[in-house]
Design a protein around this motif. Structure first.
Motif, PDB file in Angstrom:
ATOM      1  N   LEU A   1       0.823  -1.212   0.000  1.00 25.69           N
ATOM      2  CA  LEU A   1       0.000   0.000   0.000  1.00 25.69           C
ATOM      3  C   LEU A   1       0.858   1.263   0.000  1.00 25.69           C
ATOM      4  N   ILE A   2       1.909   1.260   0.785  1.00 25.67           N
ATOM      5  CA  ILE A   2       2.799   2.424   0.838  1.00 25.67           C
ATOM      6  C   ILE A   2       3.437   2.643  -0.520  1.00 25.67           C
ATOM      7  N   ASP A   3       3.953   1.561  -1.119  1.00 27.28           N
ATOM      8  CA  ASP A   3       4.607   1.683  -2.419  1.00 27.28           C
ATOM      9  C   ASP A   3       3.641   2.144  -3.506  1.00 27.28           C
ATOM     10  N   GLN A   4       2.395   1.691  -3.443  1.00 27.23           N
ATOM     11  CA  GLN A   4       1.408   2.092  -4.447  1.00 27.23           C
ATOM     12  C   GLN A   4       1.026   3.559  -4.315  1.00 27.23           C
ATOM     13  N   ASN A   5       1.010   4.074  -3.094  1.00 30.37           N
ATOM     14  CA  ASN A   5       0.530   5.435  -2.866  1.00 30.37           C
ATOM     15  C   ASN A   5       1.625   6.482  -2.766  1.00 30.37           C
ATOM     16  N   ASP A   6       2.842   6.101  -2.537  1.00 34.26           N
ATOM     17  CA  ASP A   6       3.920   7.075  -2.370  1.00 34.26           C
ATOM     18  C   ASP A   6       4.997   6.827  -3.414  1.00 34.26           C
ATOM     19  N   LYS A   7       4.816   7.412  -4.581  1.00 35.20           N
ATOM     20  CA  LYS A   7       5.757   7.229  -5.689  1.00 35.20           C
ATOM     21  C   LYS A   7       6.962   8.168  -5.591  1.00 35.20           C
ATOM     22  N   SER A   8       6.916   9.124  -4.658  1.00 37.68           N
ATOM     23  CA  SER A   8       7.977  10.124  -4.584  1.00 37.68           C
ATOM     24  C   SER A   8       9.246   9.620  -3.907  1.00 37.68           C
ATOM     25  N   ARG A   9       9.167   8.534  -3.165  1.00 41.82           N
ATOM     26  CA  ARG A   9      10.356   8.048  -2.481  1.00 41.82           C
ATOM     27  C   ARG A   9      10.610   6.587  -2.833  1.00 41.82           C
ATOM     28  N   VAL A  10      11.844   6.214  -2.727  1.00 37.75           N
ATOM     29  CA  VAL A  10      12.236   4.840  -3.005  1.00 37.75           C
ATOM     30  C   VAL A  10      12.535   4.176  -1.675  1.00 37.75           C
ATOM     31  N   ARG A  11      11.860   3.066  -1.416  1.00 38.45           N
ATOM     32  CA  ARG A  11      12.084   2.354  -0.170  1.00 38.45           C
ATOM     33  C   ARG A  11      13.005   1.178  -0.447  1.00 38.45           C
ATOM     34  N   ALA A  12      14.011   1.023   0.374  1.00 40.36           N
ATOM     35  CA  ALA A  12      14.969  -0.059   0.169  1.00 40.36           C
ATOM     36  C   ALA A  12      14.988  -1.019   1.342  1.00 40.36           C
ATOM     37  N   SER A  13      13.925  -1.075   2.080  1.00 42.42           N
ATOM     38  CA  SER A  13      13.903  -1.963   3.242  1.00 42.42           C
ATOM     39  C   SER A  13      13.629  -3.395   2.820  1.00 42.42           C
ATOM     40  N   ARG A  14      13.965  -4.337   3.689  1.00 40.59           N
ATOM     41  CA  ARG A  14      13.683  -5.742   3.441  1.00 40.59           C
ATOM     42  C   ARG A  14      12.184  -5.972   3.275  1.00 40.59           C
ATOM     43  N   VAL A  15      11.389  -5.189   3.974  1.00 40.58           N
ATOM     44  CA  VAL A  15       9.945  -5.382   3.985  1.00 40.58           C
ATOM     45  C   VAL A  15       9.365  -5.243   2.591  1.00 40.58           C
ATOM     46  N   SER A  16       9.925  -4.349   1.787  1.00 41.94           N
ATOM     47  CA  SER A  16       9.356  -4.098   0.474  1.00 41.94           C
ATOM     48  C   SER A  16       9.981  -4.969  -0.622  1.00 41.94           C
ATOM     49  N   MET A  17      10.874  -5.866  -0.262  1.00 43.41           N
ATOM     50  CA  MET A  17      11.478  -6.751  -1.259  1.00 43.41           C
ATOM     51  C   MET A  17      10.438  -7.750  -1.760  1.00 43.41           C
ATOM     52  N   VAL A  18      10.504  -8.053  -3.024  1.00 44.03           N
ATOM     53  CA  VAL A  18       9.597  -9.020  -3.625  1.00 44.03           C
ATOM     54  C   VAL A  18      10.217 -10.405  -3.532  1.00 44.03           C
ATOM     55  N   CYS A  19       9.422 -11.373  -3.154  1.00 43.97           N
ATOM     56  CA  CYS A  19       9.868 -12.754  -3.083  1.00 43.97           C
ATOM     57  C   CYS A  19       9.896 -13.318  -4.495  1.00 43.97           C
ATOM     58  N   GLU A  20      11.085 -13.647  -4.970  1.00 46.84           N
ATOM     59  CA  GLU A  20      11.251 -14.062  -6.363  1.00 46.84           C
ATOM     60  C   GLU A  20      11.594 -15.543  -6.513  1.00 46.84           C
ATOM     61  N   ILE A  21      11.623 -16.299  -5.423  1.00 44.12           N
ATOM     62  CA  ILE A  21      11.945 -17.709  -5.577  1.00 44.12           C
ATOM     63  C   ILE A  21      10.669 -18.550  -5.537  1.00 44.12           C
ATOM     64  N   ASN A  22      10.736 -19.682  -6.198  1.00 38.48           N
ATOM     65  CA  ASN A  22       9.574 -20.566  -6.204  1.00 38.48           C
ATOM     66  C   ASN A  22       9.717 -21.609  -5.091  1.00 38.48           C
ATOM     67  N   ASP A  23       8.715 -22.434  -4.948  1.00 39.08           N
ATOM     68  CA  ASP A  23       8.702 -23.437  -3.881  1.00 39.08           C
ATOM     69  C   ASP A  23       9.881 -24.401  -3.988  1.00 39.08           C
ATOM     70  N   PHE A  24      10.183 -24.846  -5.192  1.00 38.73           N
ATOM     71  CA  PHE A  24      11.297 -25.783  -5.385  1.00 38.73           C
ATOM     72  C   PHE A  24      12.608 -25.162  -4.916  1.00 38.73           C
ATOM     73  N   GLU A  25      12.874 -23.914  -5.326  1.00 36.87           N
ATOM     74  CA  GLU A  25      14.113 -23.246  -4.927  1.00 36.87           C
ATOM     75  C   GLU A  25      14.169 -23.062  -3.419  1.00 36.87           C
ATOM     76  N   ALA A  26      13.053 -22.695  -2.820  1.00 37.06           N
ATOM     77  CA  ALA A  26      13.009 -22.493  -1.367  1.00 37.06           C
ATOM     78  C   ALA A  26      13.311 -23.797  -0.628  1.00 37.06           C
ATOM     79  N   VAL A  27      12.778 -24.891  -1.116  1.00 40.43           N
ATOM     80  CA  VAL A  27      13.038 -26.191  -0.486  1.00 40.43           C
ATOM     81  C   VAL A  27      14.520 -26.551  -0.612  1.00 40.43           C
ATOM     82  N   GLN A  28      15.129 -26.232  -1.741  1.00 40.29           N
ATOM     83  CA  GLN A  28      16.549 -26.526  -1.928  1.00 40.29           C
ATOM     84  C   GLN A  28      17.417 -25.687  -0.976  1.00 40.29           C
ATOM     85  N   VAL A  29      17.066 -24.427  -0.806  1.00 40.59           N
ATOM     86  CA  VAL A  29      17.785 -23.563   0.137  1.00 40.59           C
ATOM     87  C   VAL A  29      17.607 -24.111   1.550  1.00 40.59           C
ATOM     88  N   SER A  30      16.394 -24.530   1.859  1.00 41.73           N
ATOM     89  CA  SER A  30      16.112 -25.109   3.169  1.00 41.73           C
ATOM     90  C   SER A  30      16.970 -26.352   3.418  1.00 41.73           C
TER      91      SER A  30
END
Length: 137
Positions: free
Chosen positions: A43-72
């Protein structure tokens, strides 16, 4: 009937150990795997385009289930290693990446300094980078 089983192959070269663990942590904490870990961040990212947030919270999860299981599995093998120092480093990695504990929180819980925890996490990442290099070849 003979079912054809497609064997997935893990492409470890896509990320470093640090990046794999960051993504794995997001995967563990998220309900939907292709969105950010925190709905408020969306919601913050959608409504506040003036700033760039670099926190972990706003990171997109880009791995799939198979990759996550392999990391695990990689983390589990490190945690179950007979060498005590590797098992403890794996535990620190789990606390830091999966549970989002800070260096200070881990240090207080384990009665040592923040610098010690940071160094142990760095050593754990170096170990995993080596394991990943071996898995790629």
């Amino acid at each position: 009937m003979n079912a054809v089983v497609k064997k997935q192959i893990m492409d470890w070269s896509k990320r470093s150990a640090h990046q794999w663990l960051e993504q794995y942590g997001l995967w563990v904490r998220s309900v939907k795997f292709n969105v950010t870990a925190n709905p408020l961040a969306i919601l913050i990212d959608q409504n506040d385009k003036s700033r760039v947030r670099a926190s972990r919270v706003s990171m997109v999860c880009e791995i799939n289930d198979f990759e996550a299981v392999q990391v695990s599995k990689l983390l589990a093998s490190m945690h179950n290693d007979s060498r005590e120092y590797l098992a403890s480093r794996a535990w620190y990695l789990i606390l830091y990446y999966e549970n989002e504990w800070s260096y200070l929180s881990i240090a207080i819980a384990h009665k040592c300094s923040k610098a010690t925890i940071r160094a142990e996490i760095d050593k754990g990442l170096a170990y995993l980078d080596g394991k990943i290099d071996m898995l790629q070849s």
